[in-house]
Design an enzyme around this catalytic site. Structure first.
Site, PDB file in Angstrom:
ATOM      1  N   MET A  42      10.752   8.141  10.102  1.00 39.93           N
ATOM      2  CA  MET A  42       9.982   8.523   8.914  1.00 39.93           C
ATOM      3  C   MET A  42      10.895   8.769   7.706  1.00 39.93           C
ATOM      4  SD  MET A  42       7.262  11.643   8.392  1.00 39.93           S
ATOM      5  CE  MET A  42       6.204  11.137   9.737  1.00 39.93           C
ATOM      6  N   TYR A  90      14.658   6.629  17.976  1.00 39.39           N
ATOM      7  CA  TYR A  90      13.532   6.733  18.907  1.00 39.39           C
ATOM      8  C   TYR A  90      13.377   5.477  19.762  1.00 39.39           C
ATOM      9  CZ  TYR A  90      11.939  10.603  15.910  1.00 39.39           C
ATOM     10  OH  TYR A  90      11.845  11.758  15.209  1.00 39.39           O
ATOM     11  N   LYS A 146      -0.681  -2.783 -12.360  1.00 42.47           N
ATOM     12  CA  LYS A 146      -1.487  -2.030 -11.386  1.00 42.47           C
ATOM     13  C   LYS A 146      -0.586  -1.448 -10.283  1.00 42.47           C
ATOM     14  CE  LYS A 146      -2.398  -6.300  -8.815  1.00 42.47           C
ATOM     15  NZ  LYS A 146      -3.387  -7.350  -8.502  1.00 42.47           N
ATOM     16  N   ARG A 156     -13.276 -13.279  -3.400  1.00 46.09           N
ATOM     17  CA  ARG A 156     -13.052 -11.843  -3.515  1.00 46.09           C
ATOM     18  C   ARG A 156     -14.035 -11.334  -4.559  1.00 46.09           C
ATOM     19  NH1 ARG A 156      -6.783 -10.113  -4.310  1.00 46.09           N
ATOM     20  NH2 ARG A 156      -7.423 -10.035  -6.468  1.00 46.09           N
TER      21      ARG A 156
HETATM   22  C1  PLP Z   1      -2.746  -8.562  -8.976  1.00 49.42           C
HETATM   23  C2  PLP Z   1      -3.488  -9.524  -9.812  1.00 49.42           C
HETATM   24  C3  PLP Z   1      -2.805 -10.376 -10.702  1.00 49.42           C
HETATM   25  C4  PLP Z   1      -1.297 -10.510 -10.729  1.00 49.42           C
HETATM   26  O1  PLP Z   1      -0.876 -11.315  -9.642  1.00 49.42           O
HETATM   27  P1  PLP Z   1       0.671 -11.700  -9.472  1.00 49.42           P
HETATM   28  O2  PLP Z   1       0.683 -12.719  -8.404  1.00 49.42           O
HETATM   29  O3  PLP Z   1       1.378 -10.447  -9.083  1.00 49.42           O
HETATM   30  O4  PLP Z   1       1.133 -12.207 -10.783  1.00 49.42           O
HETATM   31  C5  PLP Z   1      -3.556 -11.139 -11.577  1.00 49.42           C
HETATM   32  N1  PLP Z   1      -4.911 -11.104 -11.545  1.00 49.42           N
HETATM   33  C6  PLP Z   1      -5.594 -10.339 -10.673  1.00 49.42           C
HETATM   34  C7  PLP Z   1      -7.084 -10.364 -10.689  1.00 49.42           C
HETATM   35  C8  PLP Z   1      -4.913  -9.528  -9.765  1.00 49.42           C
HETATM   36  O5  PLP Z   1      -5.594  -8.794  -8.884  1.00 49.42           O
END
Ligand code: PLP
Length: 412
Positions: A332, A284, A41, A140
């Site tokens: 930046m 800056y 992802k 979640r």
């Molecule tokens: C991002 C995610 C993972 C992977 O987690 P890592 O700690 O990067 O291995 C697995 N399951 C879900 C639902 C996630 O959102």
């Protein structure tokens, strides 16, 4: 696209396919007989999903997980029909027809999502593959215990229908504190999850194969920290993201301790070196003042490239094998390094992080965040270059431009 050829960005991320393959092999061996699901992802945690997923697929990996439906559809186009792709994050307005046509397995976190999936299968004439996503304590996404009861009832109805149009391919959950192995919540989450799994198996058994075979049910709860610390790894598979990229999710164990190699090497170049008199400020806010006569080196790379501004006056980079402090505010597009009287010249390579420079873990500490965020936030302005240190060739963003990778043999 314009017809103009890209110059290539000065800040670039080398993505080492050899390290990726090695990490995947170490992880797969560690969790066996559970299987590895590669989490790619967020553009493969900022590494570039095209390079990463293609390399993993070429190395024989077939199971890929992403969050969004667009990420999943992109993967299907990239990898073709033999990849097992799942996605778990979408909203009530999301178009489910395209993912169903593309045989994307869908995580189901609400009763409403299951209803919408069933509607979409009727509309498209497809059969959905779903993974029930259980909230075992993270709070979640995922089905609550009440939701689970309603979903199981719905599944029983489906099984009784003329054409179920549904295969329950898996049941999944996600740990909250697996990176802190001493905490009791991980085992508690596992118990909640196991109970749901047993109820689901009973429903599938009663359905006599009409919703998929119990033996084929994929059971997955482990993320990177769980895949590295729990033995045996629970379930039939683990969803591993961070560790695949050669980064450690554990406070007290480095990637090297875990047998993992960082996949991303973020580099830039010195573009200006100047003599600076004592008392001169930097960047800056003039938050840094040279105490003695010195030399400043200017390096392209800033928060527009994803470097955290909060690491200003704390970070370091490596030039010619030596570490130098990042001084003044990271802007930046650029930052300043105080190189004193060291031999540093325009054109020198600057390792911002990677196997032969500071680690993403260190950048995380300098920026009060975690290594996950450091790599994921590297922005689109930065070219990803696929390198394979065993094959010594480089492919720029898959655009077919081959460059010879050099100078990495000494890299740990
Ligand atoms: C991002 C995610 C993972 C992977 O987690 P890592 O700690 O990067 O291995 C697995 N399951 C879900 C639902 C996630 O959102």
């Amino acid at each position: 696209m314009t017809s103009r050829e890209s110059q290539g960005s000065v800040v670039r991320a080398e993505i080492d396919a050899a390290a990726l393959r090695a990490n995947a092999a170490v992880l797969a061996a560690g969790i066996a007989p559970a299987r590895l699901k590669c989490v790619v992802k967020a553009n493969a945690y900022g590494h570039g999903v095209d390079i990463v997923a293609t390399a993993l697929h070429a190395a024989g990996h077939r199971e890929f997980c992403v969050a969004t439906l667009d990420e999943a559809l992109h993967l299907r186009d990239l990898l073709g029909p033999d990849a097992d792709i799942m996605a778990w994050l979408y909203g009530p307005e999301s178009d489910l027809d395209a993912p169903l046509h593309a045989d994307i397995a869908l995580g189901v976190s609400t009763l409403g999502a299951l209803d919408r999936i069933l509607e979409a299968t009727e509309r498209t004439g497809t059969t959905a593959r779903i993974h029930l996503k259980i909230d075992s304590g993270l709070g979640r996404n995922g089905l609550t215990p009440d939701d689970v009861a309603a979903v199981l009832a719905k599944l029983r109805d489906c099984a009784a229908a003329d054409r179920p149009r549904l295969v329950v391919a898996g049941v999944m959950s996600h740990f909250a504190v697996a990176d802190e192995p001493d905490r009791p919540e991980t085992a508690q989450q596992q118990q909640v999850f196991d109970a749901v799994r047993d109820d689901l198996v009973a429903v599938l058994d009663a359905a006599g194969g009409r919703l998929g075979e119990v033996d084929d049910l994929d059971i997955h709860i482990a993320n990177s920290p769980a895949a590295l610390t729990l033995r045996p790894v629970p379930g039939t598979a683990a969803r591993v993201g961070l560790a695949l990229y050669g980064l450690s999710p554990l406070e007290d164990r480095s990637a090297r301790d875990l047998g993992l190699t960082p996949v991303m090497r973020l580099v830039s170049e010195v573009v200006n070196v100047k003599d600076i008199p004592a008392g001169h400020g930097a960047s800056y806010g003039l938050t840094y003042t040279a105490e003695t006569d010195t030399r400043f080196a200017l390096v392209p790379g800033g928060y527009g490239d994803g470097l955290p501004r909060s690491a200003s006056n704390r970070a370091a980079v490596t030039i010619r094998g030596q570490r130098f402090p990042v001084i003044g505010r990271i802007a930046m597009d650029q930052f300043i390094v105080d190189v004193g009287d060291a031999e540093v010249a325009v054109g020198d390579e600057v390792v911002i992080f990677g196997p032969d420079g500071p680690s993403a873990d260190e950048w995380g500490a300098w920026a009060d965040t975690i290594n996950y965020e450091i790599v994921t936030r590297i922005s689109a302005r930065v070219d990803r270059l696929g390198v394979d240190v065993t094959r010594a060739d480089v492919d720029v963003d898959g655009s077919g431009v081959d460059i010879v990778a050099g100078g990495r043999e000494g890299a740990a």
